[in-house]
Structure formats: structure tokens, C-alpha cells
Design an enzyme around this catalytic site. Sequence first.
Site, PDB file in Angstrom:
ATOM      1  N   TRP A  82       2.349   1.609  -3.364  1.00  0.00           N
ATOM      2  CA  TRP A  82       1.333   2.057  -4.331  1.00  0.00           C
ATOM      3  C   TRP A  82       1.308   3.586  -4.394  1.00  0.00           C
ATOM      4  O   TRP A  82       1.095   4.174  -5.449  1.00  0.00           O
ATOM      5  CB  TRP A  82      -0.043   1.522  -3.899  1.00  0.00           C
ATOM      6  CG  TRP A  82      -1.179   1.997  -4.756  1.00  0.00           C
ATOM      7  CD1 TRP A  82      -1.664   1.403  -5.879  1.00  0.00           C
ATOM      8  CD2 TRP A  82      -1.976   3.184  -4.572  1.00  0.00           C
ATOM      9  NE1 TRP A  82      -2.705   2.130  -6.404  1.00  0.00           N
ATOM     10  CE2 TRP A  82      -2.919   3.235  -5.622  1.00  0.00           C
ATOM     11  CE3 TRP A  82      -1.989   4.202  -3.628  1.00  0.00           C
ATOM     12  CZ2 TRP A  82      -3.853   4.256  -5.750  1.00  0.00           C
ATOM     13  CZ3 TRP A  82      -2.918   5.222  -3.754  1.00  0.00           C
ATOM     14  CH2 TRP A  82      -3.833   5.242  -4.803  1.00  0.00           C
ATOM     15  N   HIS A  83       1.545   4.217  -3.224  1.00  0.00           N
ATOM     16  CA  HIS A  83       1.467   5.678  -3.190  1.00  0.00           C
ATOM     17  C   HIS A  83       2.579   6.338  -3.968  1.00  0.00           C
ATOM     18  O   HIS A  83       2.412   7.438  -4.492  1.00  0.00           O
ATOM     19  CB  HIS A  83       1.485   6.176  -1.735  1.00  0.00           C
ATOM     20  CG  HIS A  83       0.166   6.003  -1.069  1.00  0.00           C
ATOM     21  ND1 HIS A  83      -0.195   4.850  -0.434  1.00  0.00           N
ATOM     22  CD2 HIS A  83      -0.893   6.841  -0.949  1.00  0.00           C
ATOM     23  CE1 HIS A  83      -1.417   4.985   0.048  1.00  0.00           C
ATOM     24  NE2 HIS A  83      -1.869   6.175  -0.254  1.00  0.00           N
ATOM     25  N   GLY A  84       3.719   5.708  -4.028  1.00  0.00           N
ATOM     26  CA  GLY A  84       4.797   6.345  -4.782  1.00  0.00           C
ATOM     27  C   GLY A  84       6.082   5.569  -4.707  1.00  0.00           C
ATOM     28  O   GLY A  84       6.283   4.749  -3.804  1.00  0.00           O
ATOM     29  N   SER A 133       0.836  -1.204   0.000  1.00  0.00           N
ATOM     30  CA  SER A 133       0.000   0.000   0.000  1.00  0.00           C
ATOM     31  C   SER A 133       0.872   1.257   0.000  1.00  0.00           C
ATOM     32  O   SER A 133       0.602   2.223  -0.720  1.00  0.00           O
ATOM     33  CB  SER A 133      -0.913  -0.027   1.219  1.00  0.00           C
ATOM     34  OG  SER A 133      -1.472   1.228   1.424  1.00  0.00           O
ATOM     35  N   PHE A 136      -0.287  10.239  -7.387  1.00  0.00           N
ATOM     36  CA  PHE A 136      -0.196   8.789  -7.220  1.00  0.00           C
ATOM     37  C   PHE A 136      -0.878   8.077  -8.369  1.00  0.00           C
ATOM     38  O   PHE A 136      -1.006   6.906  -8.397  1.00  0.00           O
ATOM     39  CB  PHE A 136      -0.802   8.368  -5.883  1.00  0.00           C
ATOM     40  CG  PHE A 136      -0.184   9.097  -4.709  1.00  0.00           C
ATOM     41  CD1 PHE A 136       1.183   9.352  -4.685  1.00  0.00           C
ATOM     42  CD2 PHE A 136      -0.948   9.560  -3.667  1.00  0.00           C
ATOM     43  CE1 PHE A 136       1.759  10.043  -3.624  1.00  0.00           C
ATOM     44  CE2 PHE A 136      -0.389  10.236  -2.595  1.00  0.00           C
ATOM     45  CZ  PHE A 136       0.967  10.477  -2.580  1.00  0.00           C
TER      46      PHE A 136
END
Lengths: 483, 317
Positions: A325-327, A322, A483
Site C-alpha cells: 500500500w505504501h508504494g 500494508s 503514498f
Amino acid sequence: MLFNSFGFGIFLIVVFALYWFVFNRKLQQQNLLLMAASYFFYACWDWRFLFLLIFSTLLDYFTGLKMYQAKNQKLKTFWLWLSITINLGFLGVFKYYNFFASSLAAVCADIGIHLSPFTLNVILPVGISFYTFHGLSYVIDVYKGRIKAERNFIDYSLFVSFFPLLVAGPIERSTHLLPQVKATRKFNYQEAINGLRQMLWGLFKKAVIADQCADYANLIFANSAHYTGSTLVLGAIFFAFQIYCDFSGYSDMALGIAKLFGFDLLRNFAFPYFSRDMAEFWRRWHISLSSWFRDYLYIPLGGSKTGTWLKVRNTLVIFIVSGFWHGANWTFIIWGFLNALFILPSILLKTNRNHLEIVAKGNALPTPREFMQMVFTFIQVLFAWIFFRADSVTQAFKYIGGIFSKSLFSVPQLDVGKEQLLEVILLIITFIIVEWQGRENQYAIEKLTWLRRRGYRLAFYYTLIIVIFLFTGKEQQFIYFQF
Amino acid sequence: MHRFLVKTVTFALAGCLLVLAIALIPGYMVSRFSKFTIKKDNTIVIFGHSHSECAYDDTLIPKLTNLSHSAESYFYTFQKVKKYLSQNPQVTTVLIEFSNNQIAPKMDEWTWGYTYMSNMFPQYASFMGVSDFKLLAQHNSKYFMNCIGIAARSNLIKALSFNYNYTGKTGGYFKIEGTKPLPSINPAGQNIKAPANESTISTTNIQYLRKIIDYCASMHKNVFLIRSPQHPLYEYRSNEAEFSSIRQRYFSDIKFLDFNNFPLKNDEFADFGHLNYKGAIKYSTYINQQINNGMLAPPPTHSLKSFENKQLITINH
């Protein structure tokens, strides 16, 4: 085209008018209009990436059909993995390639091998993480037999690209949105008014709270070495409210806009800062992403119905993924890891489902115990946000080091006028009060039961409009667009 | 749907009216009650950007008030000039800084670029005319709309706190203590490096300078263009030919006091474009002497060029 821009306002009015007055006779015409409007909306960001969106849509549309028509499991699995590989491949190239290349070069440099990594000089297509996850949810659902493959390309394309959710979610599920796309939609007065109200609240959160907090958070994080510990804490608090109001404000606007067109999107935020533990926080923060990871990663890995070590592994995996996933940055990975550490005790002690209802339901105030629980949870969240916001891991550690110094107990000092600072702090306090009053609703001002007279409610809405007008000057990009 | 449209449009119209009232009423009050006063004894004012802001230490020039403000284009100076001249009838002479970078296209950025506009527009919006608004809206409509909100907020705060006093908030002498390491002065100017992308001029800035001059003339004030000292290696000196041509073409009717080459040492500059406090003391003392010697006496009784040359020779000795 930002939701809080004049251009988007015009776009929305035009699409709304065409949708309900010109194309209202046939569902297919309405869907076609929404699809075209969504593509136009996306092209306004960068028309070149429209081709990527269309390719991704076509890929999942065809693999979905192929899976559905496949005569054996092997073939079905083949189409599933083809879709997953290509979708994640695109995400990997655009979002993560440079990160892996430079990380590899850094590791090699540490062991004396000097590489000059080939990096891609491309900008990240806006919303790629969101529409990739839409597509993935669809193909996985088709594979699992939760939904039939969609034969109508326009309907499927609208599911992926519906403009309110295209660039920053909520991450929809095919099982939730596709049936709505295929159902005839009638104009609902109450829902439309509810949508406008939610848009207004979202706009207030974004334009007033988030954008004001952004100024101070940016200032403090950019010059963290020069500030006292107490000022650094203030900077982290400003960022906590910036990111919450920015993202939940966007989500409120998205949900409100969708309601104008007769759609009900997934709720994305449920007053997360009133959570009593980290498990509750994650049930209330970015709900569409958390539940996506829960359903498509955590549960397939075994979830919490496994042995202790597997539970720990699964929790770490979903939080680190997770974060990633953001960066493409170690800061996000550590942020994910920290959240996993914070939530693990409650998972291991099986107390993670202790707080399913909103805090102090039916009461005006929380009990002292609930209040302390909320404060403690907020401190944990705040601590993790420092990694999320920092430009590098080194900066995050220095920031934290700066907090835990003698100056932690001094009066915060900022190079801005006291009046301006006070103005923002008052706005945040007012915002917390309104959120608290409305915490049992879908969004804070859904019902305004604490304002009994209609006149008071109208005055409240007009006050919001005036405050938005007075604070719109600092228009800033939505954080989650990156994102 | 009919009910929705009627209610929404009514609500939106009422909201627009309210917003309009919030924008206009405090704006009117600020325009009506704002105070732009300077000392009664001061008869000379100077307007300009950071060059003059750092060059004229007005504590050393008793008759002069420095009203220069850094990063201020003539568009905003014009709004300020109108208020100061109308509220200070004792002012007889207006000096306007006119130096090389004030014809450069970056002045357009100083006028309608978001950062500059969001700082300056709220301050002066109440004093602008329709054509001024139109200009900003034409060149940067998106941020102009945002700045209207900022201006309304600023005016509302002023109106609610009854604080209409602009004196001391619109510029003044800015003392710079230090100095950046500068390369040695090359009098021949061979090392001047022209700024990138500066091949055109800001016509808006030039037009607004003309407006300021015309306004001063309509108020019967003596107007002088003045160029403060610039380091010999100052990058904008590279447009000297263009600068002179514009001055002669558009402002030949206005006396130009040129102290561009006023002799100063490296440690008297803060950087190429600005004097530090040492330079400001030296230059301001000199300017005060010249004012006392009748430099600004109308009408000029001698050739301006020879006057400047004579004074510069005097100080060199």
C-alpha cells in the site's frame, strides 16, 4: 498547499471565518462550504486529478445507494465488487501499473525473453491511496449493514474529501466520520484551543524535527557506501525520527484543524517508539491504516481465531499488503514482510496483547525491563525502516552490510559541522523527553501537567513558536504525500 | 467564540512580536558588531564568483586580498563590498570579476533561487537595505519567508556566541588540485557550445554591478572590472557579443582588464571556467608583476587595450 505553508495559513483563516461567521446558520451550508474548500485545497495540488476524486466519490456514492436498494444479496454483492474493482483498478493503474510492468519485464529478462514494457508516464495523484480507502470503507460498511447508505451527496462528498485528511489521512471510517458530518456542530472553545495546541505540536514535529533529520538521513542514505557502520546506524535513527515526526506531525495538524471545525478525527499515532513489543508498536503506529487492514482484511480472512498456519498466513498477508500500500517497490514489500516476521512470535505465543496500556503508566520512569524491551523493539523497527527508506533492495542490503562492519563501534563521522549535528541530536533528545512526559495524553503537549504554572506553559508555547520560526527554512514535502 | 478570538489573536500577536524581536535584535547586533577586516598592508581587493576565487592565489600577490566566493551574484557581493570598504580604509583599489556568465540569467537563480538564497541570504541579511529585501520577496516570496527564519537563526547563533567575525568566511582563494579531462584547445573557438536557455540576460546582476561600482566611487576607490582566464571552449564565451555590448553600454566609464585569453595549457585549468592551482600560480604571478608594473595605477597613462596586448605578447614569448 502544505499544512506548514503560509498559503495554507491564509486558506485556513478564510475557511474558518466563513464557516463560523457566514455559513453558521445551516448545517448544509457549512458542509457545502467545507466540500468546496476541500476541492479547492485538492485542486491546488493538481486540478486535473480533481476529476478523479470526484469520479471516485460519485462511484462510491452511487454503488452505496444501489447496494442499499438492492433487493437480493447477489445484486448487493455485484455493486460491492463493482466499486472495489473500479477503486482498486484506479489505484492499480496510477500506483502499481509501472511496477508490475517493469517487474514482469525483469523476470522475463532473467529467463531470456526481452520485453520492452509499456510504462505510463503519469504522476501519482496525491492522496489516492487515502481517499480510495475512505471510499472502500464506506461501501464495505454499507454492504455489511454497519451504516445506511448516504443519500445526501454533499455530506458523502465531505466525508471523502474533508481537507484535513484528504491527502495523507487519517483514514477515516464512515461509521465514525459520517455521523459527525450529519450532526449539527457548535463551536467549542476548549476543543478549538486543543486543536490549535495540537497543530502547534504537529508543526514543531514536522518543521523542526522531521525536516532537520531529513537532511542528515538523505545525506547518509544517498552516500551510504562512504560511511562507517556507526554513521549508517545514525542515518537510520535520523530516518526513524524523520518519518515519525513527519507523519505524526501531519496527523496532529490534521486532527487539530478538524477540531477547529468541530470534527473529531481518528487518532493516528500513540507514541509508537515507546512500545515494548512489535504488536504494541503496530497498535500505536499509523493506527487508522493498521485498524483498516485489521477490520477489512485480517478479520475477514479469519484473523487470529484460526489455526496456526492460517494465523501465520493472515499476518503475512496484511503486512505485505500494508507494505505494498505504501508504494510500488520491493523495498516496501520486504519492509512489510519483516514487520510480519517480527510480530509473528507474539501472535503465535499469544503475547501480542500483553501491552495494551502505555508504558510506565503513572510512573516517571520505565523499569529496566521495560526500558530494554523498548530499546529492543526500536532496534527491530529501525532495521525494517532501512528497507522502507532505501531506493532499492540492493541498496538496503548494502546499507545493512555496511552497518555490520568493524566500523560499527567507531565514532560516527559526517561531512557536516559538529555544531549542526549536535543541534539536531539535542533537538531529538528534547523531543523524546517531551513525548515521554506527555505519553499518557492524546498528544505530547495536550495537558503539560509537568508544567504546573500557566506562565511556564505559555513560555513553553512561545519557545515552540520561536524554534519553529528559526527552523522553518528547510521546508520539505511530507513523506506520506507520495503514498 | 469571542473569547477564543480574543485569546487567539492576543496570543498570535504576542508571538509575532516575539518572533520579530528574535529576527531583528540579533540582526541588529550582527550589523553593528560584525568584523570584515583584511590585512593592514593589503590595499587591493578582488570580489567575484568562482572564476576569480580559483584564479587569484593571493599568497603570490602581496598587496591583494581575494574575497571572491563561488556562486556569488553581485547582489550578495554588494552587501559584502559595503562592509569591507567601510571597515578597511587602507583599500585603494577594488577589482571586480566581470566575465561572460555574469550577465547570464542563471545569475538570477544565484540571487533568489532557494538553494543559493538559503546559503547566502543568512550571511548577508543584516547588511541589506529595504530595496534588497523587496527584490528577493518579489521574485521568490515563498522561500524568502523561509530564508528569514534561517537568517534569524544564523544571527541568533552569532549573537549568543559573540562571534561577529566574518573575516575568512566570506570568500578567499580556493585551490583546486586536479583537472578534469578537457578536449584540445581550439583557438578559433569553433567548438564552443552555447548553454541551453541562455538567450536572455540577468538585468538584476547588471544593476547590482552598477551599484557596487557607484558605491566604490562614493568611497573614492579605484574600480576595475577584470576578466580572469577562461578556457577557449568555455560555453559562456558564446555570449561574447552580448557581453561586450553590455560592458560598453553600462560600464564604459570603468577600466576593463581583460585576461580572458591569458595563455594557459589544458592542465592548468580545473575545468572550462576555473583555473587549478598550476594555472592560478602562473596567472597570479603574472598579475603580481603587472601590479608592480603599475597596471592599477590611477589614472591610466596609456591605452588599456594596448597595455593588455603588450603584456600578453610578453608572456607568450
